[in-house]
Write a protein that holds these residues in place. Structure first.
Motif, PDB file in Angstrom:
ATOM      1  N   GLU A  29      -1.778  -5.019  15.760  1.00  0.00           N
ATOM      2  CA  GLU A  29      -1.688  -3.663  15.210  1.00  0.00           C
ATOM      3  C   GLU A  29      -2.378  -3.685  13.855  1.00  0.00           C
ATOM      4  O   GLU A  29      -1.809  -4.144  12.859  1.00  0.00           O
ATOM      5  CB  GLU A  29      -0.226  -3.244  15.074  1.00  0.00           C
ATOM      6  CG  GLU A  29      -0.049  -1.853  14.495  1.00  0.00           C
ATOM      7  CD  GLU A  29       1.398  -1.534  14.163  1.00  0.00           C
ATOM      8  OE1 GLU A  29       1.629  -0.497  13.514  1.00  0.00           O
ATOM      9  OE2 GLU A  29       2.281  -2.322  14.530  1.00  0.00           O
ATOM     10  N   ALA A  30      -3.599  -3.213  13.815  1.00  0.00           N
ATOM     11  CA  ALA A  30      -4.437  -3.338  12.614  1.00  0.00           C
ATOM     12  C   ALA A  30      -4.574  -2.000  11.902  1.00  0.00           C
ATOM     13  O   ALA A  30      -5.121  -1.045  12.454  1.00  0.00           O
ATOM     14  CB  ALA A  30      -5.821  -3.869  12.985  1.00  0.00           C
ATOM     15  N   GLY A  31      -4.049  -1.946  10.684  1.00  0.00           N
ATOM     16  CA  GLY A  31      -4.185  -0.747   9.876  1.00  0.00           C
ATOM     17  C   GLY A  31      -3.308   0.392  10.389  1.00  0.00           C
ATOM     18  O   GLY A  31      -2.447   0.195  11.251  1.00  0.00           O
ATOM     19  N   PRO A  32      -3.540   1.599   9.860  1.00  0.00           N
ATOM     20  CA  PRO A  32      -4.524   1.850   8.792  1.00  0.00           C
ATOM     21  C   PRO A  32      -4.105   1.232   7.455  1.00  0.00           C
ATOM     22  O   PRO A  32      -2.925   1.219   7.125  1.00  0.00           O
ATOM     23  CB  PRO A  32      -4.557   3.377   8.713  1.00  0.00           C
ATOM     24  CG  PRO A  32      -3.227   3.808   9.246  1.00  0.00           C
ATOM     25  CD  PRO A  32      -2.835   2.814  10.292  1.00  0.00           C
ATOM     26  N   CYS A  33      -5.088   0.715   6.745  1.00  0.00           N
ATOM     27  CA  CYS A  33      -4.850   0.086   5.443  1.00  0.00           C
ATOM     28  C   CYS A  33      -5.395   0.975   4.336  1.00  0.00           C
ATOM     29  O   CYS A  33      -6.429   1.632   4.504  1.00  0.00           O
ATOM     30  CB  CYS A  33      -5.531  -1.283   5.377  1.00  0.00           C
ATOM     31  SG  CYS A  33      -4.924  -2.468   6.576  1.00  0.00           S
ATOM     32  N   SER A  34      -4.707   0.988   3.226  1.00  0.00           N
ATOM     33  CA  SER A  34      -5.151   1.773   2.074  1.00  0.00           C
ATOM     34  C   SER A  34      -5.778   0.862   1.024  1.00  0.00           C
ATOM     35  O   SER A  34      -5.284  -0.241   0.784  1.00  0.00           O
ATOM     36  CB  SER A  34      -3.969   2.521   1.443  1.00  0.00           C
ATOM     37  OG  SER A  34      -3.391   3.418   2.362  1.00  0.00           O
TER      38      SER A  34
END
Length: 209
Positions: A29-34
């Motif tokens: 489970e990748a991101g969403p990243c800030s």
């Protein structure tokens, strides 16, 4: 250096390719990243982007960290990691990084903390062959054997492979192939295994080699 993304290891499964062959994959489970902070050569001496990933309760965030997030006008994140990039000016604080950063068939490097295995002997930790099982041997079958020198230098050399703590260290697996991407659910399927246990943090970046 290329940009990457933070993710959570969901687990492993198998899918089928176009030829009907089963392919083992790791679901992340990748991101969403800030984007939380920007590092610049002028201010910090190097170029990098700090990403934040994962929800966290306000009660779990320290006051200094909470103040830092408020200063950047970014919601508190559970994990913070930096990615070295060629030009950090291409990114802005608050910008979202999603799995759309990658494409099917692309090659990536995965970094995580390997599973801790506690105190282990030399056979499991270093792959030693052990001592013969017969000819008078008893209770020493899995022992390392001689570990030093007798008269000279009369001590155990530094770096001698011996029993000790195994696992729970940062590991990078290189050149893993992206099998599929589900942008709607923020999932990325990587062919093969990825370091770490389930629910562990995984750093994915485009392979440099």
């Amino acid at each position: 250096m290329s940009m990457g993304i933070l993710g959570r290891k969901v687990g492993m499964t198998q899918v089928f390719d176009e030829e009907g062959k089963a392919v083992p994959v790791t679901v992340i489970e990748a991101g969403p990243c800030s984007v939380v902070e920007i590092r610049t050569p002028e201010k910090n001496g190097y170029s990098a982007v700090q990403l934040g990933f994962g929800e966290v309760k306000d009660s779990k965030v320290s006051k200094p960290a909470k103040g830092s997030f408020e200063k950047q006008n970014v919601a508190p994140k559970r994990w913070l990691r930096e990615f070295r990039v060629d030009n950090s000016a291409d990114y802005q604080v608050g910008q979202e990084i999603t799995v759309s950063l990658f494409q099917n068939g692309e090659v990536v490097d995965a970094t995580g903390v390997s599973k801790g295995k506690g105190y282990q002997g030399v056979m499991k930790r270093h792959g030693f062959g052990g001592i013969p099982q017969s000819h008078g041997q008893s209770v020493t079958h899995r022992h390392p054997g001689s570990i030093g020198c007798s008269s000279y230098p009369g001590r155990v050399p530094k770096g001698r492979r011996m029993a000790g703590h195994m696992g729970a260290e940062r590991v990078t697996t290189k050149n893993l192939k992206v099998f599929a991407i589900d942008e709607e659910n923020n999932l990325i399927l990587v062919k093969g295994s990825v370091p770490g246990a389930k629910d562990g943090l995984v750093m994915l970046r485009k392979a440099d080699k």
